[in-house]
Design an enzyme around this catalytic site. Sequence first.
Site: not given
Ligand code: IMP
Length: 427
Positions: A13, A15-16, A38, A40-41, A223, A330
């Site tokens: 998160d 800001g990519k 997983n 969210g951009h 991530q 930010k």
């Molecule tokens: P998973 O990727 O859904 O298996 O989650 C594993 C960990 O990575 C958890 O702590 C999630 O909240 C975190 N996570 C996964 N994707 C993101 C992302 O895009 N931003 C921030 N944390 C993430």
Amino acid sequence: MPLNVIVGLQWGDEGKGKITDLLSKNSDYVIRYQGGNNSGHSIHINNRHFVLHLIPSGIIYSHVNCIIGPGVVIDPKSLIQEIKNLESFGINTDKIYLSNRAHVIMPYHRLLDKYQEESLGKMSIGTTHRGIGPAYADKIGRVGIRIVDLMNIDLFRIKLKKNIDFKNQIITKIYKGDPIFFESIYEEYIEYAKIISHRIIDAVYEIHNAFHKRKKILFEGAQAMLLDINYGTYPYVTTSSCSTGGVCTGAGVPPSFLKNFIGIAKAYTTRVGNGPFPTEIKGDESSLIREKGNEYGTTTNRPRRCGWLDLVSLKYSCMINGINHLIITKLDVLSTLKVIKVCIEYRYNGKIIKYFPANIENNNIEVVYIEFYGWEKEIYHIRNYENLPENCKKYLKFIENYLNIRILLISVGPERTQNIIKNKSFF
Ligand code: IMP
């Protein structure tokens, strides 16, 4: 033509999405190489807000080829919905391509993600419940279903049947849940296959051909480093290689293709999900940052944990990723604070250290901070570095000196235009 890689340096998160969108203007290809829906951009353009989970953030520019690469896990249901959402905004989605080698997220992956998390109780990871971990586990276990398998109905039927039989054993015997049924999942995925078939390509050859034609290619990480399966705060991590090294394995390119490693960090730190977070703020300043920075998960809407900038972990991230350009995002969120803290060392098992240990836990580490006077005025409207308040420049200079990496750009708001560009050659 030098290839650019963008990665997050903290816990995601950073800001990519915004930065990838900016760099996409001068890119022919934007490629995702790991993770799944997983992530969210977010991209804000003229009060329009786009949220991308799987589709590369280059999609807003119609000239960009957006490839979901071999190292990604694809949930076709979510992908199709994301494409529809973009089309409803009038975005041209013709140039979205999927690697035939990418793995497919199935409904049983989502279910197992939920069951695993529940069974971990207090030790749960705090996953996004999108089935990412179980899909990568099947990939490594060599029982995964790939996009290419969806194109061969007979083979898909056999693989799916075997998987469902096996998963049902786990679901019913270990988790005491209700079994899942082959026919409905099979029918559902055959429909998805029809919808996405024209987008499926051999991404490896496409990327190599583009490279030899001297096309401009940008790899977009999802991530971030501290969630990396090898180098993050294991086991509180995601299940892919979020580092720049992940580009080679996740997109099928040799390291020699890569040149610019752009690392993105917030001016502070956030984390969503469970796991250690040495600089986490427990008091009021945390909610101040959360509200001003709108620190709520883009995928799950969970409130993000907020903390001070941690230069020890940032240096570790830059080291592993070979970062040669830094972006700070930010910065405007800190504008109202009187004092800003920065972690420069840890006290770990009673000793002062400047490295990021393999087994950080919240109770074996204390943080050594230095404090900066805040600048206490808004900066979201500033576009020129020289016009930043002196205390703000001191803060940025300290970060640059500690990491020994120059800042390329400073983001002072979510809008595409809210930036202070220090090195114009990239934009
Ligand atoms: P998973 O990727 O859904 O298996 O989650 C594993 C960990 O990575 C958890 O702590 C999630 O909240 C975190 N996570 C996964 N994707 C993101 C992302 O895009 N931003 C921030 N944390 C993430």
